[in-house]
Write a protein that holds these residues in place. Structure first.
Motif, PDB file in Angstrom:
ATOM      1  N   SER A  33    -155.256 -17.271  -3.256  1.00  0.00           N
ATOM      2  CA  SER A  33    -155.630 -18.601  -2.781  1.00  0.00           C
ATOM      3  C   SER A  33    -155.519 -19.719  -3.789  1.00  0.00           C
ATOM      4  N   GLY A  37    -158.851 -22.517   0.633  1.00  0.00           N
ATOM      5  CA  GLY A  37    -158.005 -22.362   1.810  1.00  0.00           C
ATOM      6  C   GLY A  37    -157.556 -23.686   2.394  1.00  0.00           C
ATOM      7  N   MET A 107    -156.235 -19.101   2.648  1.00  0.00           N
ATOM      8  CA  MET A 107    -156.622 -18.508   1.366  1.00  0.00           C
ATOM      9  C   MET A 107    -155.858 -17.237   1.052  1.00  0.00           C
TER      10      MET A 107
END
Length: 188
Positions: A33, A37, A107
């Motif tokens: 990630s 996200g 993510m």
């Protein structure tokens, strides 16, 4: 436009669901990630993959739109998440479905073409959940790991095996296995 972030309870919930320790979930989260996200403006983090767009459009746009579609992976392109969004928007005017499937989302950078593997009834549901919250992105990741049978690799800390299945055969180019191992050691 802030979206709900992952909590300690979310990490524990995922660890329990997959039969691994929290450090394992945190390691995958960190490597995939880059920490979030969503962008600060609320857009989901994506990575547009022109070679995947080419695959799903059977090369139709390779010649007229070489910045959007080409047959082989070119490392380092797109250059950023914002660049990915620019390319995605252009590609979506040509083929919305192929453009959506040609992005990795959220993510955990789950490819759009894995919407059924993530347990979604439609690609629209997949995108809606990706845009909802990091917790929803985590739930899609859990479904993906279960569907792909990757819990065992995570339990064994078989980072190379996990990276090969999760990131593809070229995982060594980006050293995903090494990054996962290092991240796990930080969180363990």
């Amino acid at each position: 436009m802030s979206k709900p972030k992952l909590t300690a309870a979310d990490f524990q919930r995922a660890a329990t669901a997959l039969g691994v320790d929290v450090a394992t979930i945190r390691a995958v989260t960190a490597v995939e990630s880059g920490g979030s996200g969503f962008l600060s403006d609320g857009r989901c983090v994506i990575r547009y993959e022109p070679h995947i767009f080419s695959k799903y459009t059977k090369g139709l746009y390779d010649k007229p739109y070489p910045e959007l579609s080409y047959p082989r992976l070119k490392p380092g392109y797109p250059t950023s998440v914002n660049h990915s969004w620019e390319l995605f928007k252009k590609a979506a005017t040509l083929s919305p479905s192929a453009a959506t499937m040609a992005c990795s989302w959220g993510m955990f950078q789950l490819m759009g073409f894995h919407w059924t593997t993530c347990g979604c009834a439609s690609i629209s549901e997949f995108i809606r959940l990706m845009e909802e919250s990091e917790g929803a992105q985590l739930d899609l990741f859990i479904s993906f790991i279960r569907s792909m049978g990757l819990s065992d690799e995570l339990r064994r800390k078989d980072w190379a095996g996990f990276a090969r299945a999760y990131n593809g055969a070229g995982y060594k180019i980006n050293r995903y296995d090494v990054k996962l191992s290092q991240a796990y050691n930080r969180y363990a």
